[in-house]
Design a protein around this motif. Structure first.
Motif, PDB file in Angstrom:
ATOM      1  N   UNK A  92      82.923 -23.272  19.396  1.00 21.78           N
ATOM      2  CA  UNK A  92      83.300 -22.099  20.194  1.00 21.78           C
ATOM      3  C   UNK A  92      84.776 -21.778  20.045  1.00 21.78           C
ATOM      4  N   UNK A 108      82.706 -20.389  24.335  1.00 23.04           N
ATOM      5  CA  UNK A 108      83.776 -21.037  23.578  1.00 23.04           C
ATOM      6  C   UNK A 108      83.978 -22.496  23.969  1.00 23.04           C
ATOM      7  N   UNK A 109      82.874 -23.197  24.104  1.00 21.75           N
ATOM      8  CA  UNK A 109      82.914 -24.597  24.515  1.00 21.75           C
ATOM      9  C   UNK A 109      82.066 -25.412  23.540  1.00 21.75           C
ATOM     10  N   UNK A 110      82.584 -26.545  23.136  1.00 19.48           N
ATOM     11  CA  UNK A 110      81.880 -27.309  22.110  1.00 19.48           C
ATOM     12  C   UNK A 110      82.220 -28.797  22.179  1.00 19.48           C
ATOM     13  N   UNK A 111      81.504 -29.580  21.366  1.00 22.24           N
ATOM     14  CA  UNK A 111      81.799 -31.012  21.237  1.00 22.24           C
ATOM     15  C   UNK A 111      82.197 -31.280  19.794  1.00 22.24           C
ATOM     16  N   UNK A 112      83.244 -32.024  19.590  1.00 20.05           N
ATOM     17  CA  UNK A 112      83.635 -32.380  18.230  1.00 20.05           C
ATOM     18  C   UNK A 112      83.264 -33.837  17.975  1.00 20.05           C
ATOM     19  N   UNK A 113      82.060 -34.043  17.462  1.00 20.17           N
ATOM     20  CA  UNK A 113      81.603 -35.430  17.314  1.00 20.17           C
ATOM     21  C   UNK A 113      82.356 -36.176  16.222  1.00 20.17           C
ATOM     22  N   UNK A 149      72.875 -30.320  16.546  1.00 20.18           N
ATOM     23  CA  UNK A 149      73.981 -31.261  16.754  1.00 20.18           C
ATOM     24  C   UNK A 149      73.899 -31.992  18.087  1.00 20.18           C
ATOM     25  N   UNK A 167      91.762 -31.302  20.169  1.00 17.26           N
ATOM     26  CA  UNK A 167      92.270 -30.004  20.603  1.00 17.26           C
ATOM     27  C   UNK A 167      92.048 -29.871  22.107  1.00 17.26           C
ATOM     28  N   UNK A 219      87.959 -23.415  24.570  1.00 14.50           N
ATOM     29  CA  UNK A 219      89.080 -22.505  24.348  1.00 14.50           C
ATOM     30  C   UNK A 219      89.551 -21.912  25.675  1.00 14.50           C
ATOM     31  N   UNK A 258      83.458 -26.564  11.735  1.00 12.27           N
ATOM     32  CA  UNK A 258      83.956 -27.884  11.366  1.00 12.27           C
ATOM     33  C   UNK A 258      82.822 -28.736  10.836  1.00 12.27           C
TER      34      UNK A 258
END
Lengths: 440, 271
Positions: free
Chosen positions: A363, B122-127, B234, B31, B79, A249
């Motif tokens: 992820x 499968x772990x993230x931040x959507x800034x 990031x 999400x 996820x 993204x």
């Protein structure tokens, strides 16, 4: 890695074998958009392979491309790609229309809506090094590769660079200097290409082939600002990102998934391209042209339904997927391979996208595709059995719903849609809320 | 106004964060699954309860725990269903276990997010999830301002924003020559404002004295800038706060002042 791969395939295989639903009938590919550029980015760790395809329309002698790059590229880091690979990748990831035929409700007593959730260097010495001291521009390297004459420049000042480019026969648009400045300050180099007409003649092609280059940099980004200088109006950009693990993204803009997996009136079958364009326009407008849209995210090894066959290991290698070992051969098709493809679609103007696109690999490994469904009605009659009567009642409701969904997604006039669907006015159930149309 | 001022700041924070989460899930395409939200809260509150029982703590409050859970839900994406509750457990447990100089070191949500993106699959931040539209930004600022007015020691929000903006303008706009629009674009990001008003401002984990908070804020801003724009990694602000936190005990030793106590509703709990 092997373990991970097994895990992915174990998860995906059952889905693959049972889930084929509907037939793929149409796609909305990149040819829909004027002024569209396509970029393939292959990324793992700090290594990037970038392939660029411009839809350049003008005289070949006027073509020039200036791209900021992180380092001085060696000749071996630059390659001429194949348009067909872009086409294949475009087709593979394009939004798709699928169709079903309703079963005879008298045979299948209970009409069950089957809706699949789609969630589920060898350093070649630069031969003609010359320094233009006055302008502060250094020609770091010069190559002729395929139909392109390429120079790699470093510069101290943007004015100097602009002057150098003008002196060397590049047509620079107004405002180029200001746009070049930030890259120079960050010590970036400039990859400058123009067409070598003699070499171009030899290829016998009427179009320009994509340029590819491989480089190493922590920056996971795409410089779009320079391209905006001479653009008229909004531009479309399709970015296909191939990564090993997760969905990609944009980290400095909002990344949204396009509405997907909805039922549409069947007449859209012959108007799908138009539908998709209108829907995309509507979404872009809704988000003030400030969002990036995800059109597809899936493992490169399989698809469901397939708009085109997955790219072969050889094709992926051509695009720059450097981590696929020889063990990943074509017989791994239909299973997960360690390549994920994210298709991002951006429409931008200089005002709405003031910054270059910065990416991050998340992820997330939840599949997503632009998928639109047509359901053809059963052609029996209501008196055949009780179930048939109920079926037709449901069918009317479904058609009403389809017309509303289509109108909402595209902004098309609901009455026009209803006319095309031959919907009888009398049976319109007024489920619309009175406030639905106030702020439209 | 006086009546409002006596309400625990954290109730305001909590309300605002709940609205943000609701808006995010409904309107902003977060999400995030409802089950992830539920599991975060169940795990966080359970952990707090168990520690209070086990350590026989007399004065306590659940407000901070709820705020931590909201923070984790607003920031962390995964996820997997199990990541949120495990991270919530670790975040809350850190308040009781990592206590150099008798007070917890890390902002629990900050630590949870760092652990989540560093060690969990499968772990993230959507800034970018908030988008950059002006409305959201203004709304967040207004909401945050209300909270800030009402709480003590939230001067750090202003220090941080001014310092981060200052560095950004001097280096990227004045020196590099980016258009000013880039600055506005960056500072309209909901994630940055959320961080400034709801994360760095946690009074329990920032220096007690004004000068200490000032230095801490500068450090966070500088580290965040380096992480984001020099190293091109990031989530600069989140990492900036994490690293700067290690020096907070030092600022408290150098600049002595009484520790922060939460106001009325919660008594004088310090967990």
């Amino acid at each position: 890695m092997f373990k991970k791969l097994l895990f992915i395939s174990a998860l995906l295989m059952p889905q693959f074998s049972h889930a084929f639903c509907g037939f793929y009938v149409a796609k909305a590919d990149a040819s829909l958009y004027n002024q569209a550029s396509q970029v393939v980015m292959v990324r793992k760790e700090d290594k990037t392979v970038l392939s660029l395809m411009n839809d350049y329309q003008g005289e070949l002698k006027d073509f020039a491309l200036v791209i900021p790059v992180a380092e001085v590229l060696q000749k071996e880091q630059i390659h001429i790609g194949d348009n067909k690979l872009f086409e294949h990748l475009d087709n593979f990831t394009a939004p798709r229309l699928v169709e079903y035929h309703d079963k005879n409700p008298c045979e299948v007593k209970r009409y069950k809506e089957e809706r699949m959730s789609m969630s589920t260097s060898s350093a070649a010495p630069a031969s003609k090094m010359k320094t233009e001291k006055k302008l502060g521009v250094t020609v770091e390297a010069e190559y002729t590769i395929g139909e392109y004459d390429i120079v790699i420049l470093s510069a101290k000042e943007s004015d100097g660079l602009e002057t150098w480019l003008v002196q060397n026969g590049y047509k620079m648009p107004q405002g180029a200097s200001a746009a070049l400045a930030p890259y120079i300050k960050q010590d970036m180099k400039f990859f400058v290409a123009k067409v070598n007409l003699k070499e171009q003649n030899k290829t016998g092609l009427k179009f320009l082939r994509p340029l590819q280059f491989a480089f190493q940099s922590e920056k996971f980004m795409l410089p779009i600002r320079l391209g905006m200088i001479n653009a008229k109006g909004a531009q479309d950009l399709l970015v296909y990102v191939l990564t090993e693990k997760g969905r990609v993204e944009v980290s400095n803009y909002q990344t949204l998934k396009l509405p997907s997996n909805m039922d549409l009136p069947v007449y859209i079958k012959h108007d799908f391209a138009n539908f998709y364009k209108s829907m995309f326009d509507t979404q872009v407008k809704k988000h003030d042209m400030r969002a990036v849209f995800t059109e597809y995210f899936w493992n490169m090894g399989w698809c469901d339904p397939c708009a085109a066959s997955p790219l072969s290991a050889a094709e992926l290698k051509q695009l720059g997927v450097f981590w696929l070992g020889s063990s990943t051969s074509n017989n791994m098709r239909g299973r997960g391979i360690p390549v994920q493809v994210t298709r991002l679609h951006v429409r931008y103007t200089p005002e709405t996208f003031p910054e270059d696109l910065m990416f991050q690999e998340t992820g997330d490994n939840q599949n997503f595709q632009g998928r639109y469904v047509l359901r053809h009605a059963w052609s029996g009659n209501p008196e055949q059995c009780d179930a048939a009567e109920a079926y037709f009642e449901n069918l009317t409701k479904r058609h009403e719903e389809e017309s509303r969904v289509l109108s909402k997604l595209t902004g098309w006039d609901l009455n026009q849609i209803r006319k095309k669907m031959n919907l009888n006015d009398k049976v319109t159930p007024t489920t619309d809320k009175w406030w639905d149309n106030i702020w439209k | 106004m006086n009546k409002i001022a006596t309400i625990d700041t954290r109730l305001w924070q909590l309300g605002i964060m709940a609205i943000l989460l609701l808006l995010g899930v409904l309107k902003r395409d977060f999400s995030l699954l409802p089950s992830q939200i539920a599991l975060t809260f169940i795990s966080g509150l359970l952990t707090q309860t168990l520690f209070i029982k086990f350590l026989n703590i007399k004065k306590y409050s659940f407000l901070s725990t709820i705020i931590t859970c909201f923070g984790l839900c607003l920031l962390l994406r995964s996820a997997n269903l199990w990541v949120h509750p495990v991270v919530a457990y670790l975040a809350i447990a850190s308040k009781f276990t990592l206590r150099p100089f008798g007070k917890h070191l890390f902002n629990p949500a900050n630590l949870g997010v760092i652990l989540g993106i560093s060690f969990f699959p499968e772990t993230w931040i959507t800034s970018g999830q908030w988008g950059a539209d002006l409305t959201t930004a203004l709304w967040l600022i207004a909401a945050g301002f209300f909270v800030a007015r009402n709480a003590q020691r939230l001067d750090i929000t202003a220090y941080f924003l001014m310092c981060y903006a200052g560095i950004f303008i001097i280096i990227r706009i004045l020196w590099y020559g980016y258009p000013l629009a880039v600055f506005f674009h960056q500072f309209q990001n909901g994630a940055l404002l959320l961080f400034a008003f709801f994360m760095i401002s946690d009074p329990m984990t920032i220096p007690h004295k004004r000068i200490g908070r000032f230095i801490h804020a500068i450090l966070v801003a500088v580290l965040a800038y380096i992480w984001q724009y020099w190293l091109y990694w990031n989530q600069g602000i989140i990492w900036g706060l994490f690293f700067a936190t290690f020096l907070v005990p030092l600022w408290n030793i150098l600049f002595l002042a009484p520790a922060y106590q939460w106001q009325p509703l919660s008594g004088d709990s310090n967990v």
